[in-house]
Design an enzyme around this catalytic site. Structure first.
Site, PDB file in Angstrom:
ATOM      1  N   CYS A  57      94.519  54.361  44.856  1.00  0.00           N
ATOM      2  CA  CYS A  57      94.767  55.524  44.256  1.00  0.00           C
ATOM      3  C   CYS A  57      95.713  55.702  43.158  1.00  0.00           C
ATOM      4  CB  CYS A  57      95.318  56.524  45.343  1.00  0.00           C
ATOM      5  SG  CYS A  57      95.597  58.438  44.550  1.00  0.00           S
TER       6      CYS A  57
ATOM      7  N   GLU B 201     101.838  45.351  52.436  1.00  0.00           N
ATOM      8  CA  GLU B 201     100.939  45.613  51.323  1.00  0.00           C
ATOM      9  C   GLU B 201     100.484  44.160  50.702  1.00  0.00           C
ATOM     10  OE1 GLU B 201      98.493  46.474  48.770  1.00  0.00           O
ATOM     11  OE2 GLU B 201      99.307  48.252  49.792  1.00  0.00           O
TER      12      GLU B 201
ATOM     13  N   HIS C 170      98.541  88.447  34.075  1.00  0.00           N
ATOM     14  CA  HIS C 170      97.464  88.753  33.000  1.00  0.00           C
ATOM     15  C   HIS C 170      98.092  87.994  31.880  1.00  0.00           C
ATOM     16  CE1 HIS C 170      94.351  90.115  30.358  1.00  0.00           C
ATOM     17  NE2 HIS C 170      95.407  90.552  29.474  1.00  0.00           N
TER      18      HIS C 170
ATOM     19  N   GLY D 298      75.169  57.101  40.502  1.00  0.00           N
ATOM     20  CA  GLY D 298      75.846  57.873  41.444  1.00  0.00           C
ATOM     21  C   GLY D 298      76.561  59.098  40.679  1.00  0.00           C
ATOM     22  N   SER D 299      76.415  60.315  41.052  1.00  0.00           N
ATOM     23  CA  SER D 299      77.210  61.272  40.348  1.00  0.00           C
ATOM     24  C   SER D 299      78.004  62.104  41.350  1.00  0.00           C
ATOM     25  CB  SER D 299      75.998  62.563  39.889  1.00  0.00           C
ATOM     26  OG  SER D 299      75.402  63.116  40.803  1.00  0.00           O
TER      27      SER D 299
ATOM     28  N   VAL E  51      78.036  54.309  43.733  1.00  0.00           N
ATOM     29  CA  VAL E  51      77.447  54.978  44.909  1.00  0.00           C
ATOM     30  C   VAL E  51      78.274  55.092  46.259  1.00  0.00           C
ATOM     31  CG1 VAL E  51      75.254  54.089  43.989  1.00  0.00           C
ATOM     32  CG2 VAL E  51      76.482  52.544  45.424  1.00  0.00           C
ATOM     33  N   GLY E  52      79.582  55.312  46.175  1.00  0.00           N
ATOM     34  CA  GLY E  52      80.276  55.429  47.309  1.00  0.00           C
ATOM     35  C   GLY E  52      81.395  54.415  47.591  1.00  0.00           C
TER      36      GLY E  52
ATOM     37  N   ALA F 226      92.569  61.328  48.739  1.00  0.00           N
ATOM     38  CA  ALA F 226      93.841  60.966  48.780  1.00  0.00           C
ATOM     39  C   ALA F 226      94.891  61.619  49.738  1.00  0.00           C
ATOM     40  CB  ALA F 226      94.535  60.647  47.362  1.00  0.00           C
TER      41      ALA F 226
END
Length: 477
Positions: free
Chosen positions: A54, A46, A456, A193-194, A282-283, A331
């Site tokens: 994440c 790492e 309920h 970007g949405s 945008v990704g 994730a």
């Protein structure tokens, strides 16, 4: 013997491994823990913080910020619940960010505890494949080789994708990492970007008082969701006074002045909006550069690592999971892939992942969750369908909770009763979607859902009622 053992602990390059995992995000750390449970000797490389994007810069800290926004919203509307709060109610942006970072740090320490518990070794540095059984690690002291490794899993994740006309400078044009740690709350922001990331940040900043403009290239916000869900979320955003521009694209951003001048092309023409910050959402782009793929001849397909149904590459000892392979960049998908390939490595007989049954969640308010086909996709696939929809405005629990906005929408195959898709928008629906993932996996029919007694009062009753609506048996609507 004792001296050699101690030397090996300090110099992991002289140890042998059953498995080396490169990257410790939700794919990598889960794979490592499952491998250790199965008796494998595991090392994890790492370069930054355990937990990856994440835990440190994505899922977990953003949910902390969103919870702060929700707390603010409750406080502002306390009178609606018969609670009187005196004095000015306002956000403390610095405190929100501090809490978010604290939550992320706590989760990262939790991964360290799990690694220690499972006797997993952590090697800090940048990992790169040298051959099919060797990972080279570079850190501030230089380079070393981890060898031999019987198997290697690449779990290097992704980063914010940059567009040529929207290059991030980290100050005025930012990505999601900077959006979580801004030194002060901006008065205005354009979010480009949405998808889940863009919508969540747009909601968060708008809810704490930033003037947000959300720009989406496609006709609907959260464009992967069912159209009715998308339209409902857009109305909710606009009710917050957020400006939403769909069928729109950012042509350029001028950062030379005090404010960014964002040129946006819409159906009505060109519009220029000024804002302190532009957030590019945008990704993502997979982290596949400089990790040795080319040297080993590992095959790529459409910019991602090509794998088989067990996440194995064309090099038999090398596996790849998460954002660097095809499939939803989520994730929980990476975690499932990590477990899948580790169980395959260990000689078990795992079932390949059914990618048609992956839940998706967006943690705005109202929340959005879904699994399976949208109504449009089901019709395009040639299914004759039954659609059941139940609004939360007819739910007793939703009314009591003050969360009457939204609905549950279920799509069934008309001939066999198979659940094809589920789409929800409303309070806590991200906690409800798992029921429908299980239902879809077990091929439960609409009538079986109707006859499954739901407690309920709960929000989940809407699932039973939506199924009943598909078959003209709904009671409370």
């Amino acid at each position: 013997v004792i001296m050699l053992f101690d030397f090996n602990l300090k110099n992991p390059s002289f140890m042998s491994y059953d498995l080396i995992v490169v990257g410790s995000g939700p794919g990598g750390y889960v794979a490592a823990i499952r491998a250790a449970q199965l008796g494998l000797n595991v090392g994890v490389v790492e370069k930054e913080n355990l937990g990856g994007i994440c835990l440190n810069w994505g899922c977990i800290p953003t949910k902390s910020l969103l919870k702060s926004a929700q707390a603010l919203e409750y406080a502002k509307h306390a009178a609606d619940y018969g609670v009187s709060i005196s004095g000015e109610i306002k956000p403390d942006f610095t405190a929100m960010v501090k809490r978010s970072r604290g939550v992320a740090e706590g989760m990262s320490k939790g991964i360290q505890f799990l690694f220690t518990k499972n006797k997993i070794e952590v090697i800090n540095g940048y990992g790169r494949l040298i051959d099919k059984n060797t990972v080279e690690v570079t850190d501030e002291t230089g380079k070393r080789s981890l060898h031999p490794a019987k198997n290697i899993i690449l779990a290097t994740g992704a980063r914010s994708r940059e567009l040529p006309n929207l290059e991030q400078d980290g100050e005025k044009i930012i990505g999601y990492r900077e959006a979580m740690t801004l030194p002060k709350q901006p008065k205005s922001m354009v979010v480009v970007g949405s998808g889940a990331i863009g919508s969540e940040f747009a909601y968060f900043y708008q809810s704490i008082g930033t003037d947000v403009t959300l720009v989406e290239y496609l006709p609907n916000v959260v464009p992967n969701e069912d159209e009715e869900v998308s339209k409902t979320l857009e109305r909710s955003f606009k009710k917050m006074k957020m400006k939403v521009l769909t069928n729109a694209s950012v042509e350029s951003v001028d950062t030379s002045g005090e404010l960014c001048k964002v040129t946006i092309k819409t159906k009505k023409g060109v519009e220029i909006i000024e804002a302190e910050i532009v957030l590019s959402a945008v990704g993502i782009a997979p982290n596949i550069e400089n990790i040795g793929l080319e040297d080993l001849g590992i095959v790529l397909e459409k910019g991602k690592v090509k794998v088989n149904e067990f996440c194995q590459t064309n090099v038999d000892t090398v596996f790849a999971i998460g954002d660097i392979i095809a499939g939803p960049a989520l994730a929980h998908v990476a975690s499932a892939e990590g477990i899948l390939c580790v169980e395959k490595i260990a000689g078990l007989n795992p079932h390949p992942i059914d990618y048609s049954n992956i839940p998706g969640c967006t943690y705005t308010n109202p929340e959005v969750s879904s699994v399976g086909m949208t109504e449009l996709k089901a019709r395009e696939a040639g299914h004759e369908i039954k659609v059941g929809k139940f609004p939360f405005s007819a739910s007793g629990k939703a009314s009591a909770s003050g969360q009457k906005e939204g609905f549950v929408k279920l799509i069934f195959d008309a001939k066999y009763g198979e659940l094809l898709g589920a789409h929800m928008i409303g309070g806590n629906v991200t906690e409800m979607i798992a029921e429908l993932v299980v239902a879809k996996k077990l091929e439960i029919t609409g009538h079986e859902l109707i006859k499954s007694i739901h407690p309920h009062p709960t929000m989940s009753e809407a699932i039973m009622e939506a199924a009943a609506a598909a078959y003209d048996e709904v009671i409370h609507l």
